[in-house]
Design a protein around this motif. Structure first.
Motif, mmCIF file in Angstrom:
data_model
loop_
_atom_site.group_PDB
_atom_site.id
_atom_site.type_symbol
_atom_site.label_atom_id
_atom_site.label_comp_id
_atom_site.label_asym_id
_atom_site.label_seq_id
_atom_site.Cartn_x
_atom_site.Cartn_y
_atom_site.Cartn_z
ATOM 1 N N ASP A 20 27.155 9.937 14.872
ATOM 2 C CA ASP A 20 25.792 9.403 14.775
ATOM 3 C C ASP A 20 24.926 9.164 16.191
ATOM 4 N N ALA A 80 16.687 11.273 24.740
ATOM 5 C CA ALA A 80 16.295 10.503 23.300
ATOM 6 C C ALA A 80 16.030 11.629 22.564
ATOM 7 N N THR A 81 16.542 11.918 21.150
ATOM 8 C CA THR A 81 16.332 13.053 20.366
ATOM 9 C C THR A 81 15.832 12.476 19.467
ATOM 10 N N TYR A 82 14.993 12.784 18.208
ATOM 11 C CA TYR A 82 13.993 12.399 16.795
ATOM 12 C C TYR A 82 13.889 13.660 16.045
ATOM 13 N N GLN A 83 14.872 13.939 15.400
ATOM 14 C CA GLN A 83 14.735 15.341 14.945
ATOM 15 C C GLN A 83 13.719 15.608 13.550
ATOM 16 N N LEU A 84 12.740 16.129 13.883
ATOM 17 C CA LEU A 84 12.071 16.704 13.143
ATOM 18 C C LEU A 84 12.289 17.584 11.827
ATOM 19 N N GLN A 101 25.490 7.735 18.566
ATOM 20 C CA GLN A 101 25.577 6.155 19.835
ATOM 21 C C GLN A 101 25.915 5.558 20.685
ATOM 22 N N GLN A 136 11.635 15.301 22.058
ATOM 23 C CA GLN A 136 12.453 14.290 22.701
ATOM 24 C C GLN A 136 12.163 13.980 24.235
ATOM 25 N N THR A 187 22.604 12.031 11.481
ATOM 26 C CA THR A 187 21.473 10.967 12.104
ATOM 27 C C THR A 187 20.064 11.447 12.389
ATOM 28 N N ASP A 188 18.703 11.266 12.500
ATOM 29 C CA ASP A 188 17.880 11.657 12.914
ATOM 30 C C ASP A 188 17.667 11.073 14.720
ATOM 31 N N LEU A 189 17.750 10.068 14.944
ATOM 32 C CA LEU A 189 17.377 9.542 16.337
ATOM 33 C C LEU A 189 19.016 9.052 16.552
ATOM 34 N N ASN A 246 13.201 18.662 17.725
ATOM 35 C CA ASN A 246 13.299 17.615 17.924
ATOM 36 C C ASN A 246 12.455 17.085 19.281
#
Length: 437
Positions: A299, A203-207, A301, A186, A236-238, A184
């Motif tokens: 998700d 918050a994490t974005y999945q790479l 959120q 982060q 979810t990716d985010l 991720n």
């Protein structure tokens, strides 16, 4: 021994001499001439001490601050001694550092100025100086009226907002599904409302990940409090993995507390509180936490699922004195509602690396499923092992052969025992050789 580093001399006032110029390095003759805001900024830049207050009590300057950079506080204090010595008149004979963490007073360390100067110039005076340093428990709140000579020179709230990006790698290996990973990007942010309160968020974005291989869900009669991990990753990716408000309080010299609420981790949101009794110069500490949490939607959120639980533990911490091994024993209620105990053993090495293992047994019995009980290993590595700059931060990984629902604990972001690490006197004196660096 030969003199070490640049020669230091005590600044003098013309009134104390024959009127000749002050000795080098120059220093203000009067305290009124000192730019205290600039001095606090210099201390932050050169020592990592986040200064909140500066006070003069007689011939002592009291620096109330949080140590944020060096793993050994004596290194920060030694550097600060040099800064203060070069900026202050000779009437200040002692420097007292009142260290805190998130508004919690931990320790007071006092350094005689003249002894430090002598040792910095010639290490033959090192033993005398080192034995003159005192470290004691800090009172919860200093009294401005405690001394008729006390005067506050600077009083400010900590910096409000900071943030940063970093990579994050989560791994699981040794289970039936083989090696699982999640990489991720982060975003970590923190906003302080005052000395004892702050909002934090992650918050994490999945790479990249391979959790499509996560299929092992063994039979169990326990609520699925952790085995939904594959759904959280694939949905979810985010995602938001932390968004909480935390507030600390100190009830006395040895009693610490915190309360928190919000999104506490990837799978759970809720509220909780913790109290810790940790005396100075003691190898034993006792803590208690209690939390009311609810499972989050996949998700990541703001939605919540139907499952909720009250979970918490009473924990004893013991510095065994044997090869720097820390023993933690916890008894309480876990996320699936099962009741049991966890034993955690860890060792911290002189380079800052920690290695540990844990095992948990609960009353889940046959309901636990394959594996019978929870267990795992973990490693924590200081960040300054990878970079040229100093840091108190660390990174690491944990290994648990099976992701199961029994013996599962809430992943609280802040824990008082680690927040109050400066109460460990042995850790302080281990850094005595760094006071000259």
């Amino acid at each position: 021994a030969a003199p070490q580093g640049r020669l230091l001399t005590l600044p003098t006032s013309p009134s104390a001499t024959t009127g000749e110029p002050a000795a080098s390095p120059p220093a203000p003759i009067r305290l009124e001439d000192v730019d205290w805001q600039a001095l606090a900024a210099t201390l932050r830049a050169q020592t990592g001490l986040e200064v909140s207050r500066l006070r003069v009590e007689g011939e002592t300057l009291v620096i109330e601050a949080e140590a944020t950079r060096f793993r050994k506080d004596l290194q920060a204090e030694g550097r600060a001694n040099r800064v203060l010595h070069n900026r202050l008149p000779a009437e200040i004979t002692h420097f007292r550092y009142r260290l805190s963490s998130n508004g919690l007073a931990l320790r007071e360390d006092e350094h005689p100025r003249e002894a430090f100067v002598a040792a910095a110039n010639d290490r033959r005076f090192g033993a005398e100086y080192e034995h003159s340093i005192t470290a004691r428990a800090a009172s919860p709140a200093p009294d401005d009226d405690a001394s008729a000579e006390a005067a506050t020179l600077l009083d400010r709230e900590p910096a409000g907002f900071n943030w940063g990006f970093s990579p994050n790698l989560k791994q699981n290996f040794g289970g039936p599904d083989g090696y699982l990973y999640q990489l991720n990007l982060q975003l970590d942010a923190l906003w302080r409302t005052d000395r004892n309160g702050w909002f934090s968020g992650v918050a994490t974005y999945q790479l990249a990940d391979n959790y499509e291989n996560y299929e092992y869900i063994a039979d169990s009669d326990l609520p699925r409090v952790r085995t939904y991990v594959g759904d959280y990753v694939k949905e979810t990716d985010l995602g938001i993995t932390n968004l909480q408000y935390t507030r600390t309080h100190q009830f006395g010299r040895d009693w610490y507390a915190q309360a928190y609420g919000g999104i506490l981790e990837m799978m759970y949101a809720g509220v909780g509180a913790e109290v810790l009794y940790r005396p100075m110069n003691s190898s034993l500490a006792l803590g208690l936490d209690i939390n009311r949490v609810r499972q989050r939607e996949f998700d990541q959120q703001f939605g919540l699922r139907d499952y909720s639980v009250t979970t918490g533990h009473a924990t004893a911490y013991w510095q065994s004195g044997w090869h720097d091994v820390l023993v933690k024993g916890s008894v309480g209620r876990y996320l699936a509602g099962d009741i049991g105990a966890t034993l955690d053993l860890s060792r911290r090495f002189s380079n800052g690396v920690s290695v540990g293992a844990w095992a948990t047994m609960t009353d889940a019995g046959d309901d636990y499923g394959e594996g019978s009980f929870d267990k795992g290993l973990y490693v924590s590595i200081p960040l300054d092992a990878f970079f040229t700059t100093s840091s108190k931060g660390s990174t690491g990984f944990a290994w648990a052969p099976l992701t199961r629902d029994g013996g599962a604990r809430l992943n609280r972001r802040y824990q008082l025992y680690y927040m109050t690490d400066d109460r460990d006197p042995e850790g302080y004196w281990e850094g005595i050789d760094k006071v000259y660096k």
